[in-house]
Design a protein around this motif. Structure first.
Motif, PDB file in Angstrom:
ATOM      1  N   LEU A 160      19.223 -54.263  -1.704  1.00  0.00           N
ATOM      2  CA  LEU A 160      20.285 -53.297  -1.955  1.00  0.00           C
ATOM      3  C   LEU A 160      20.509 -53.096  -3.447  1.00  0.00           C
ATOM      4  O   LEU A 160      20.649 -51.962  -3.923  1.00  0.00           O
ATOM      5  CB  LEU A 160      21.579 -53.746  -1.274  1.00  0.00           C
ATOM      6  N   LYS A 197      17.705 -50.937  -4.772  1.00  0.00           N
ATOM      7  CA  LYS A 197      17.861 -49.527  -4.390  1.00  0.00           C
ATOM      8  C   LYS A 197      18.964 -48.867  -5.193  1.00  0.00           C
ATOM      9  O   LYS A 197      18.829 -47.712  -5.611  1.00  0.00           O
ATOM     10  CB  LYS A 197      18.164 -49.406  -2.891  1.00  0.00           C
ATOM     11  N   PHE A 212      18.601 -45.107   1.827  1.00  0.00           N
ATOM     12  CA  PHE A 212      19.368 -46.239   2.310  1.00  0.00           C
ATOM     13  C   PHE A 212      19.495 -46.167   3.822  1.00  0.00           C
ATOM     14  O   PHE A 212      19.731 -45.096   4.381  1.00  0.00           O
ATOM     15  CB  PHE A 212      20.786 -46.220   1.713  1.00  0.00           C
ATOM     16  N   GLU A 252      23.000 -50.364   4.882  1.00  0.00           N
ATOM     17  CA  GLU A 252      22.914 -50.529   3.426  1.00  0.00           C
ATOM     18  C   GLU A 252      23.889 -49.589   2.727  1.00  0.00           C
ATOM     19  O   GLU A 252      24.554 -49.974   1.772  1.00  0.00           O
ATOM     20  CB  GLU A 252      21.494 -50.242   2.936  1.00  0.00           C
TER      21      GLU A 252
END
Length: 92
Positions: A25, A28, A41, A45
């Motif tokens: 996470l 990202k 996502f 997430e």
């Protein structure tokens, strides 16, 4: 004792999985901060990242923010230029 060890392994495995998901996470989110990049996502997430935080105005706050329009029939003052003619066309 045997059951405690198995439970500790399960707890440790779950923690390791959570840490791995948190690392993904973070990566990202870092990618999403780069202009022009595109990060995808999963729904869970996105929720963990705060994408679905409810911040809408509720009905009470909206009603409290209503402007009193008792004087709405009065003409609005003009600002800026009072010349309402079309500007001259520029020709070469």
């Amino acid at each position: 004792m045997k059951n405690e060890n198995a439970r500790d392994r399960q707890t440790g495995g779950a923690m390791a999985e959570e840490q791995a998901m948190a690392a993904v996470l973070r990566e990202k989110l870092g990618d999403a901060a780069i202009p022009g990049s595109r990060a995808e996502f999963a729904p869970d997430e996105a929720e963990q990242a705060g994408s679905f935080a409810e911040d809408a105005v509720d009905e009470h706050d909206a009603a409290a923010g209503v402007i009193d329009l008792a004087d709405a029939s009065a003409p609005l003052p003009l600002t800026g230029s009072t010349n309402h003619e079309r500007p001259a066309q520029v020709t070469d």
